[in-house]
Design a protein around this motif. Sequence first.
Motif, PDB file in Angstrom:
ATOM      1  N   ALA A 229      46.651  43.228  32.306  1.00 34.16           N
ATOM      2  CA  ALA A 229      46.728  41.997  33.103  1.00 34.16           C
ATOM      3  C   ALA A 229      46.326  42.229  34.549  1.00 34.16           C
ATOM      4  N   VAL A 230      46.629  43.414  35.088  1.00 34.28           N
ATOM      5  CA  VAL A 230      46.212  43.729  36.457  1.00 34.28           C
ATOM      6  C   VAL A 230      44.694  43.760  36.554  1.00 34.28           C
ATOM      7  N   LYS A 231      44.039  44.361  35.558  1.00 34.63           N
ATOM      8  CA  LYS A 231      42.579  44.489  35.591  1.00 34.63           C
ATOM      9  C   LYS A 231      41.902  43.150  35.316  1.00 34.63           C
ATOM     10  N   THR A 232      42.579  42.228  34.613  1.00 39.64           N
ATOM     11  CA  THR A 232      41.912  40.990  34.163  1.00 39.64           C
ATOM     12  C   THR A 232      41.357  40.109  35.279  1.00 39.64           C
ATOM     13  N   PRO A 233      42.032  39.737  36.361  1.00 40.99           N
ATOM     14  CA  PRO A 233      43.459  39.853  36.659  1.00 40.99           C
ATOM     15  C   PRO A 233      44.182  38.541  36.304  1.00 40.99           C
ATOM     16  N   MET A 234      45.415  38.682  35.882  1.00 45.44           N
ATOM     17  CA  MET A 234      46.241  37.535  35.542  1.00 45.44           C
ATOM     18  C   MET A 234      47.126  37.180  36.728  1.00 45.44           C
ATOM     19  N   TRP A 235      47.282  35.889  36.988  1.00 47.84           N
ATOM     20  CA  TRP A 235      48.254  35.463  37.991  1.00 47.84           C
ATOM     21  C   TRP A 235      49.633  35.896  37.503  1.00 47.84           C
TER      22      TRP A 235
END
Length: 517
Positions: A229-235
């Motif tokens: 999620a950090v790389k995606t990045p997700m809120w």
Amino acid sequence: MQFLLAFIVAAPLLGAVAALLPAPPGLKGRSPEQAVLRHGVTVTGVILAAAIALALGFDHDAPSRFQATTDISWIPALDVRIHLGVDGISLPLLVMTALLFFLCALYSYFKLPAGPSPKAFVALLLVLESGTLATFAVLDLLLFFLAFEMVLIPMYFLIARWGGAQRQAAAWKFILYTLLGSVVMLLGLLLIGVTADTFDMVALASDNGRELSHTTQLLAVLSIGLGLAVKTPMWPLHSWLPDAHTAAPTVGSVLLAGVLLKMGTYGFVRILLPVTPDGMATFAPYLGAFAAVGIVYGSLACLALARKGNKGDLKRLIAYSSVGHMGFVLLGIASMTPTGVNGALFANIAHGLITGLLFFLVGALKDRYGTADLDTLAGATGAALYGRAPRLGALLAFAAVASLGLPGLAGFWGEMLALFGAFDPAEGLSRAAFLTYTAVGAFGTLLTAAYLLVVVRRVCMGDPKAGPALAVADVQRYEFAAWTPLVALTVLAGLWPALLLGLTDPAVQQLLAGGNS
């Protein structure tokens, strides 16, 4: 085919080493700088040709089967293998990655960003390419992690040494966020590998989580999902992205948006959906909620930046738009349906093409006007692109309407299918919750159209004769060469979505039914 995929993954590393060596006699050209930049174009061009050959040789009648496989024992004590292969899910990402790196190398040959040694720039670009291609080709959990981490150092230096204002702070923020996320992700990958007694992604997907207890799956999804999620990045784990995009050089922004963000969502599809299905089903409603919030949050941030008087940076605005667009990708994945996952994979490709083009265009604007500040570009003495540089203005308008999801262009299909998937989620997921996410996502499409049309109106329209005369170069030949493939593929994918869906759908159907075997 087996050799071709191994060559695609390994050749950029060999090219990076060669870039640091002196140019052979007769290949130096006018200067050593020109020689190494030409080397970068040549290597990335060869990799693109190999990727196209791989796609042409791919058995399109069996896209759910891994092809061009290599399986060699690497660390016998841990049963870690050099296992490579592509299927209908990874092949489009592999080809798009090779294309974007070639276009960035070609663009840099004519417009090298200000910074230290061109040799180091080309070498870092090629190491970055090897890491991203390996991420989409490896079929071992530990190799996936190594490839996933391999991209961090070259991207850090590309931002820190060749970036613009605040580049050091942005580079540190990028690497600290992603490293912390990766540490947590590694724990989850080790948990799966040790518990299932294998790190082979094909075997784990075929097992479909039967060897993993429900608690193990929950822990694995939580830890691996956070890293992805950090790389995606997700809120709300996105705050590194706007700073990194704003500070990065043009090609850095193109690769960050077009390739690196896809590594996170690819991990959700390739690892979590088939390997930990019960854990994903538990966390899917929460993933959908974060995705829906991210869609609206990204759009509202862009609207605020586009408003007159807010001194919004156009690169920063497009970075926030990526938070919204990747929200649709995560929403499709969270639905855990073939329709939603196919939409997520399609939106991945569409976002890479369209947002890559947008960052190229904004970089060109910044080169011409010395700023990406929207108020300056929209002022009486600002861009007025339709009158001063009509081809550049037309391309910006095209990229904007493609990004807002105009039917007939690539941006439409992925987001529509993601919303359809959320409208009718997988069995066991809360229909009421996902109907809410669908409504929120649909509202986000309206906000997306609003801010992109505001940007086009402010930057492209206006009286070109107002204020002092400005001599603005229209699209140059090298820019035309670098941008035309992205325009053509955006139109092609929009008019013929079966080109991608015919590859991804059989692979997704089998993946959700029990993994690729």
